[in-house]
Write an enzyme that holds these catalytic residues in place. Structure first.
Site, PDB file in Angstrom:
ATOM      1  NE  ARG A   1      -3.588   1.784   2.321  1.00  0.00           N
ATOM      2  CZ  ARG A   1      -4.289   2.650   3.633  1.00  0.00           C
ATOM      3  NH1 ARG A   1      -3.104   2.110   4.585  1.00  0.00           N
ATOM      4  NH2 ARG A   1      -4.488   3.444   3.847  1.00  0.00           N
TER       5      ARG A   1
ATOM      6  CG  HIS B   1     -12.149   1.438   6.551  1.00  0.00           C
ATOM      7  ND1 HIS B   1     -12.778   1.365   5.175  1.00  0.00           N
ATOM      8  CD2 HIS B   1     -10.829   0.754   6.205  1.00  0.00           C
ATOM      9  CE1 HIS B   1     -11.866   1.606   4.989  1.00  0.00           C
ATOM     10  NE2 HIS B   1     -10.935   0.996   4.832  1.00  0.00           N
TER      11      HIS B   1
END
Ligand code: CFM
Ligand code: HCA
Length: 530
Positions: free
Chosen positions: A84, A182
C-alpha cells in the site's frame, strides 16, 4: 451520454440488472440516491477487497511501533506486506516495524487442531525480539471459521508480558468490503487506545489528523505545511503513526478528517466522549488545500494564526505556480473517470479541476451512501444483515476529560461556511450529467472506456492494464504508481507532472486494443447464434 446507464444495464441478465440498476446514477438536480455498501453480485469481477484488508492493511498497517500479527495462512500477511506504500521512518522511540510482515503462517494441522498456541508463541517471540509499544492481532477467514479465540490469547499475553495486546476480529468474510474492517479497527481504538496516553506538553492549536495514511508521503507534506503554520500535531491516524501518540488523541482541540470513509467512526466517538470537534478537510488539490487551511484557522479564530496561514499559502503557492500552470496549459480540456476506494474519487476531482481536467464519471469501491450524497442521508440509510454484523458502539461523555474548544453557538455559526462535524459527499462537487457508479466491475469498466472515452482513467492495479491495453492512460490513485506525494502544494505539482507525462507519452499512438482487430473468443451461444 444520456443512454450510458441503459447501455450498461442492457447487457445484464434479469437478476443482475435488478441488482446493478440502483448502483449506477446519472446525476441530475439535488437528490441522487445511490445504492452502496451492499454485497457484490457473486461471480462478477469486482475490485473490492476484504474486511481483513481494511482493518489490517489500511487502518492498522501504517502504525510503526507495534507488532501487527496476522493470525492466518501466509498469503494474507504476504499480500498486505508493503503493497500500500504507507511510508514511515523511525520516530522518537526509534521503532519502525513497517518493513516486517508478522504472521502465524497457519498450516492445515492448525486449522484442524486450532492455532491459539501457535499465536501465543508468536506473540512471545515477537515481543522478545522487537520490544514493540503494543501488539495488535488480526484475524483472517479461517480463524473465525475454526473459532480460535484471539481475544483470550491477547488478554493472556498482555498479562504474561506486560505489553498491551489488542485483538481485532476482522475475518475477511465479514461485511461486504474493506469498509467493515475500518469500522472494527475504529471500535478497538476507542475501547483500548484513545485516552491511555501519558501527559504531554501541549503546544498552540493542537490537532489530530484523521484518515491520512501517508501513502507516497502525503502525510509528510501535509504535516510540513501545518508545522510551518504553527499547529501542534498530536497524532495522525494512522500515517507514519506511533501508537503512543494515538493514545493522546483526546487531548487535541480539533480533529481534521481527510478520508471520511475509513475514520468517521472514531472522529465522532472522540467528539462525543471528549468534546473534540472534527472538521472535514481535503489536502488534495490547490483549492482544497487552501480552503482547508483557511477553515482550520477560522476554527481557532486567532488573528495571528489567520495571518500566518495567508502568509504560508502565498509563499507555498508562489513556489509552484509557474510550473503548475505550465502543466495545466498542456492538460486543460481533457476528461477523466475516477474509480477508487471510498474517498479519493472525490478528492482528486478537486485537483483535476485545478488543472482544467473535467470529471465525467466517478465511483467508489466501498463508499457508503453518505460518501456520495453527504451526511444528510444518514437517517435514511437502510441497514441490512451484512452491516448489522459489524458492531456499532456508543460512547458517553467522559466527565473528567471532556473539553470543548468553541461553544455550541460558535460551532453552529461556523458550520454554515465549512464542513464542521459534517461531510457534503462527492456529488456536491459533481455536475448534472456526470455518471456515478458504485462497486464498478470489469465489464462496466470496459463499457465506460468504450462509450465515454475518458482521456484518463484513474483507478487501481486490478483494472489499470485493462484500460491501457485499450489505449487509455490509466494512473493509479491508490499507489500513485510508485510516485508521490500528491497532497498539498508540492504534491499537486508532482501529480501535474506525472499526468502530463502520462498523457503526452508517444506510446498511445502505438497501442491498439486486441479486440479491435480480432474477436478474442469464438463460440456458439444457446440458440445457435455465432
Ligand atoms: Fe480512505 Fe485510503 Fe480511500 Fe481507504 Fe483503500 Fe487507500 Fe483507497 Mo486503496 S483509507 S477509502 S481503504 S483514502 S487503501 S489510503 S487508496 S482503496 S480511496
Ligand atoms: C486494499 C489496498 C488497496 C489496493 C489497491 C489497488 C491499496 O484495498 O486492500 O487495488 O490498486 O490502496 O493498496 O486499496
Amino acid at each position: 451520454m444520456a443512454n450510458f446507464r441503459d447501455t450498461i444495464l442492457e447487457g445484464y441478465p434479469a437478476k443482475v440488472f435488478k441488482n446493478r440498476k440502483d448502483h449506477i446514477v446519472e446525476l441530475e438536480g439535488e437528490d441522487n440516491p445511490i445504492e452502496a455498501n451492499r454485497r457484490t453480485v457473486p461471480g462478477i469481477i469486482t475490485s473490492r477487497g476484504c474486511c481483513y484488508a481494511g482493518c489490517k492493511g489500511v487502518v492498522l498497517g501504517p502504525i510503526k511501533d507495534i507488532v501487527l500479527i496476522t493470525h492466518g495462512p501466509i498469503g494474507c500477511g504476504y499480500y498486505s506486506w508493503l503493497t500500500r506504500r504507507n511510508k514511515a521512518r523511525p520516530g522518537s522511540n526509534g521503532l519502525d516495524l513497517i518493513p516486517y510482515s508478522f504472521s502465524t503462517d497457519m498450516q492445515e494441522s492448525d486449522i484442524v487442531f486450532g492455532g491459539v498456541n501457535k499465536l501465543a508463541k508468536a506473540i512471545d517471540e515477537a515481543v522478545e525480539i522487537f520490544h514493540p509499544r503494543a501488539v495488535f492481532i488480526t484475524a483472517t477467514c479461517p480463524v473465525g471459521l475454526i473459532g480460535d479465540d484471539i481475544n483470550a490469547v491477547a488478554a493472556a499475553a498482555q498479562k504474561r508480558l506486560g505489553v498491551q495486546c489488542v485483538a481485532f476480529s476482522c475475518e475477511g468474510y465479514k461485511g461486504v468490503s474493506q469498509s467493515a474492517g475500518h469500522h472494527i479497527a475504529n471500535n478497538q481504538f476507542v475501547k483500548y487506545i484513545v485516552g491511555t496516553g501519558e501527559e504531554r506538553k501541549m503546544g498552540k492549536y493542537p490537532i489530530n489528523i484523521l484518515g491520512e495514511y501517508n501513502i507516497g508521503g502525503d502525510a509528510w507534506e501535509i504535516e510540513r505545511i501545518l508545522n510551518k503554520i504553527g499547529y501542534d500535531i498530536v497524532c495522525t491516524y494512522t500515517g507514519d503513526a506511533s501508537v503512543d501518540d494515538m493514545r493522546n488523541a483526546n487531548r487535541a482541540e480539533l480533529s481534521i478528517v481527510q478520508c471520511h470513509r475509513s475514520i468517521n467512526y472514531i472522529a465522532e466517538m472522540i467528539e462525543t466522549k471528549y468534546g473534540v470537534r472534527w472538521m472535514k478537510i481535503n489536502f488534495i488539490g490547490l483549492k482544497g488545500t487552501m480552503e482547508s487551511l483557511r477553515n482550520m484557522a477560522k476554527f481557532f479564530g486567532d488573528p495571528e494564526l489567520i495571518e500566518r496561514t495567508e502568509q504560508v499559502i502565498a509563499e507555498e503557492f508562489a513556489l509552484i505556480e509557474d510550473q503548475f500552470n505550465a502543466h495545466k496549459e498542456r492538460l486543460k480540456g481533457r476528461t477523466a473517470a475516477l474509480y477508487v476506494g471510498g474517498s479519493r474519487s472525490h478528492h482528486y476531482q478537486i485537483l483535476l479541476n485545478d488543472l482544467g481536467i473535467s470529471t465525467i464519471l466517478a465511483g467508489y469501491e466501498f463508499g457508503h451512501r453518505e460518501d456520495y450524497e453527504g451526511r444528510k442521508v444518514l437517517p435514511f440509510v437502510k441497514e441490512d444483515a451484512d452491516s448489522k454484523n459489524i458492531e456499532s458502539i456508543t460512547v458517553e461523555p467522559d466527565e473528567k476529560n471532556y473539553h470543548m474548544y468553541i461553544p455550541k453557538e460558535k460551532a453552529e455559526e461556523l458550520s454554515k461556511e465549512m464542513e464542521l462535524d459534517y461531510y457534503n459527499g462527492m456529488f456536491y462537487d459533481m455536475k448534472d450529467g456526470n455518471v456515478a457508479i458504485d462497486d464498478l466491475n470489469h465489464y462496466e469498466t470496459e463499457m465506460l472506456l468504450e462509450k465515454l472515452k475518458p482521456d484518463i482513467f484513474f483507478s487501481g492495479i486490478k483494472d489499470k492494464f485493462v484500460a491501457q491495453k485499450n489505449g487509455t492512460l490509466s494512473r493509479q490513485l491508490h499507489s500513485y504508481d510508485y510516485s508521490g506525494p500528491y497532497a498539498g502544494f508540492n504534491g499537486a505539482l508532482n501529480f501535474a507532472r506525472d499526468v502530463d507525462m502520462g498523457v503526452h507519452t508517444p506510446t498511445w499512438t502505438l497501442v491498439e486494443a486486441p479486440w479491435k482487430k480480432n474477436p478474442m473468443l469464438v463460440g456458439e451461444v444457446l440458440g445457435g447464434q455465432k
